[in-house]
Design a protein around this motif. Structure first.
Motif: not given
Length: 153
Positions: A28-29, A32, A37, A39, A41-42, A109
């Motif tokens: 999943e990561l 992502q 880029s 996002d 949560s990153l 998150r």
């Protein structure tokens, strides 16, 4: 669960469910990191290095690909060795980096903060975060140098 071997590696005793969880989280990561880029949560994976926007942009142009590549490699190695019963010291180090990245993204998150009690998770996400934290702690302990016995043995 995790135990240091005489050669500096680590024995891994995880259930099939734990191994599957790690494989899924790593995939999943990785997806992502390949995607958008922006996002939010990153953001903890790539904090700003400079306050000045021009300096920050220059830094990202110089170091951004290397930072991203290192994170991808650690996640790929975690996925490649998630079903292994033994890790070399280098593989265990990659696990530590990947676990840290997974925790940072999930913690962002979940809006995890220092005074947040995690001993009784209120959601599946918090339970996963707590598990990753525990696993990282176990791996750090397994990799820590052992104290020599009294008398030099």
């Amino acid at each position: 669960m995790l135990e240091r071997t005489p050669d500096g590696g680590v024995l891994v005793r995880l259930s099939p469910e734990e191994r599957s969880l790690l494989l899924g989280l790593a995939a999943e990561l990785r997806a992502q990191l390949e995607g958008e880029s922006g996002d939010p949560s990153l953001r903890r994976l790539f904090p700003p290095a400079y306050d000045d926007a021009d300096d920050e942009r220059g830094y990202r142009e110089l170091a951004g690909d290397a930072l991203l590549s290192g994170r991808r490699q650690a996640l790929e190695l975690l996925a490649a060795t998630a079903r292994s019963d033994r890790l070399s010291a280098e593989e265990a180090d990659a696990w530590l980096r990947a676990l840290n990245d997974l925790r940072l993204v999930l913690g962002t998150r979940l809006d995890v903060h220092e005074d947040m009690p995690l001993d009784r998770p209120e959601s599946p996400g918090q339970a996963v975060y707590t598990y990753l934290s525990w696993l990282q702690e176990q791996l750090v302990a397994a990799l820590a140098p052992t104290e020599p016995e009294p008398g030099g043995r």
